[in-house]
Design a protein around this motif. Structure first.
Motif, PDB file in Angstrom:
ATOM      1  N   VAL A  99       0.840  -1.198   0.000  1.00 58.47           N
ATOM      2  CA  VAL A  99       0.000   0.000   0.000  1.00 58.47           C
ATOM      3  C   VAL A  99       0.877   1.250   0.000  1.00 58.47           C
ATOM      4  O   VAL A  99       0.650   2.192  -0.766  1.00 58.47           O
ATOM      5  CB  VAL A  99      -0.967   0.003   1.198  1.00 58.47           C
ATOM      6  N   ALA A 100       1.895   1.250   0.843  1.00 60.37           N
ATOM      7  CA  ALA A 100       2.802   2.404   0.888  1.00 60.37           C
ATOM      8  C   ALA A 100       3.451   2.641  -0.469  1.00 60.37           C
ATOM      9  O   ALA A 100       3.626   3.789  -0.888  1.00 60.37           O
ATOM     10  CB  ALA A 100       3.870   2.174   1.953  1.00 60.37           C
ATOM     11  N   SER A 101       3.781   1.565  -1.177  1.00 59.66           N
ATOM     12  CA  SER A 101       4.428   1.713  -2.476  1.00 59.66           C
ATOM     13  C   SER A 101       3.495   2.336  -3.506  1.00 59.66           C
ATOM     14  O   SER A 101       3.954   2.959  -4.467  1.00 59.66           O
ATOM     15  CB  SER A 101       4.934   0.356  -2.978  1.00 59.66           C
ATOM     16  N   MET A 102       2.192   2.174  -3.329  1.00 59.08           N
ATOM     17  CA  MET A 102       1.228   2.723  -4.276  1.00 59.08           C
ATOM     18  C   MET A 102       0.959   4.212  -4.047  1.00 59.08           C
ATOM     19  O   MET A 102       0.520   4.908  -4.960  1.00 59.08           O
ATOM     20  CB  MET A 102      -0.076   1.913  -4.233  1.00 59.08           C
ATOM     21  N   VAL A 103       1.211   4.690  -2.849  1.00 61.78           N
ATOM     22  CA  VAL A 103       0.985   6.116  -2.566  1.00 61.78           C
ATOM     23  C   VAL A 103       2.295   6.902  -2.541  1.00 61.78           C
ATOM     24  O   VAL A 103       2.288   8.130  -2.463  1.00 61.78           O
ATOM     25  CB  VAL A 103       0.241   6.322  -1.225  1.00 61.78           C
ATOM     26  N   ALA A 104       3.426   6.203  -2.629  1.00 59.27           N
ATOM     27  CA  ALA A 104       4.719   6.833  -2.386  1.00 59.27           C
ATOM     28  C   ALA A 104       5.058   7.943  -3.371  1.00 59.27           C
ATOM     29  O   ALA A 104       5.485   9.035  -2.970  1.00 59.27           O
ATOM     30  CB  ALA A 104       5.821   5.776  -2.393  1.00 59.27           C
ATOM     31  N   ASP A 105       4.898   7.688  -4.662  1.00 55.08           N
ATOM     32  CA  ASP A 105       5.390   8.660  -5.641  1.00 55.08           C
ATOM     33  C   ASP A 105       4.706  10.020  -5.533  1.00 55.08           C
ATOM     34  O   ASP A 105       5.362  11.065  -5.654  1.00 55.08           O
ATOM     35  CB  ASP A 105       5.238   8.104  -7.059  1.00 55.08           C
ATOM     36  N   ASN A 106       3.412  10.016  -5.322  1.00 54.69           N
ATOM     37  CA  ASN A 106       2.710  11.289  -5.187  1.00 54.69           C
ATOM     38  C   ASN A 106       3.241  12.074  -3.989  1.00 54.69           C
ATOM     39  O   ASN A 106       3.453  13.294  -4.062  1.00 54.69           O
ATOM     40  CB  ASN A 106       1.208  11.053  -5.035  1.00 54.69           C
ATOM     41  N   LEU A 107       3.492  11.382  -2.895  1.00 57.00           N
ATOM     42  CA  LEU A 107       4.015  12.024  -1.689  1.00 57.00           C
ATOM     43  C   LEU A 107       5.470  12.448  -1.865  1.00 57.00           C
ATOM     44  O   LEU A 107       5.882  13.508  -1.381  1.00 57.00           O
ATOM     45  CB  LEU A 107       3.894  11.063  -0.508  1.00 57.00           C
ATOM     46  N   TYR A 108       6.226  11.652  -2.582  1.00 53.05           N
ATOM     47  CA  TYR A 108       7.639  11.970  -2.803  1.00 53.05           C
ATOM     48  C   TYR A 108       7.773  13.225  -3.656  1.00 53.05           C
ATOM     49  O   TYR A 108       8.617  14.087  -3.386  1.00 53.05           O
ATOM     50  CB  TYR A 108       8.335  10.780  -3.463  1.00 53.05           C
ATOM     51  N   ARG A 109       6.940  13.318  -4.677  1.00 51.82           N
ATOM     52  CA  ARG A 109       7.000  14.505  -5.538  1.00 51.82           C
ATOM     53  C   ARG A 109       6.620  15.771  -4.779  1.00 51.82           C
ATOM     54  O   ARG A 109       7.065  16.863  -5.116  1.00 51.82           O
ATOM     55  CB  ARG A 109       6.091  14.311  -6.749  1.00 51.82           C
ATOM     56  N   GLN A 110       5.786  15.622  -3.749  1.00 49.94           N
ATOM     57  CA  GLN A 110       5.404  16.761  -2.917  1.00 49.94           C
ATOM     58  C   GLN A 110       6.398  16.991  -1.779  1.00 49.94           C
ATOM     59  O   GLN A 110       6.182  17.846  -0.924  1.00 49.94           O
ATOM     60  CB  GLN A 110       4.009  16.532  -2.324  1.00 49.94           C
ATOM     61  N   GLN A 111       7.461  16.197  -1.764  1.00 49.34           N
ATOM     62  CA  GLN A 111       8.512  16.282  -0.746  1.00 49.34           C
ATOM     63  C   GLN A 111       7.977  16.032   0.664  1.00 49.34           C
ATOM     64  O   GLN A 111       8.479  16.585   1.644  1.00 49.34           O
ATOM     65  CB  GLN A 111       9.219  17.639  -0.820  1.00 49.34           C
TER      66      GLN A 111
END
Length: 212
Positions: A99-111
């Protein structure tokens, strides 16, 4: 144990790690507790939380795990509620890490996060290697570390190297480890404590490379 979060490790830690549980065991399972202890011992602030279906079981419910992707909003809500300052690594055990891997990129791009940590990633269901859960991992932009036992029935060392995974993903293989990273000591020479200590040290070294 009915609190929203379980906290371990120093308050002033440089990194916080938020961990979700696997599909069948709660945030205070023996495996999650041992993992949290190992990470806290090397200086991480470790915070565990529970999805609503698992929390409901504590009051007599018997809800089965929902489809992993339907839990994405719950994971994001936990991050928002946590409101940490400083570098945050998200992840979890098995389904929690998925689950964390599916939400990670959006959060990473927002720093909002620094990285992703998966403990026993469920690359496919046991005995169904054709049903891969890796499509979103091909283009993953978030720095990720997957800690995997070499005999994990959800993805062994013989299987995983053949998958098309992002170059942002590093994999730590733990010899003879199962889905809980536990080895057979008589065969491998390692104990569960050995593997958890190795995992924690590797996570620390990896995390230090995330933030310069």
């Amino acid at each position: 144990m009915l609190d929203r979060f379980l906290l371990q490790g120093p308050q002033d830690a440089r990194f916080t790690i938020l961990l979700a549980h696997g599909a069948g065991a709660p945030m205070d399972s023996a495996s999650m507790t041992s993992t949290g202890n190992a990470l806290a011992a090397v200086g991480f602030r470790v915070i565990r939380f529970e999805f609503a279906y698992m929390a409901a079981r504590r009051t007599g419910g018997s809800k089965p795990p929902p489809r992993a992707e339907t839990l994405n909003p719950e994971y994001e809500a936990a991050i928002a509620e946590l409101g940490t300052s400083g570098p945050l690594i998200i992840g979890g055990k098995s389904m929690g890490g998925r689950v964390a891997s599916m939400v990670a990129d959006n959060l990473y791009r927002q720093q909002k996060i620094a990285g992703l940590l998966c403990l026993g990633y469920p690359f496919h269901p046991p005995d169904q290697p054709e049903k891969l859960r890796t499509a979103h991992l091909k283009e993953l932009a978030t720095p990720a570390l997957i800690c995997q036992g070499t005999r994990d029935e959800f993805g062994t060392r013989d299987q995983v190297p053949g998958y098309d995974l992002s170059s942002r993903i590093e994999i730590l293989w733990l010899e003879d480890g199962d889905h809980d990273l536990k080895p057979r000591k008589t065969i491998s020479g390692f104990s569960s404590a050995d593997h958890l200590a190795t995992m924690a040290k590797a996570v620390k070294a990896w995390a230090e490379r995330l933030v310069v």
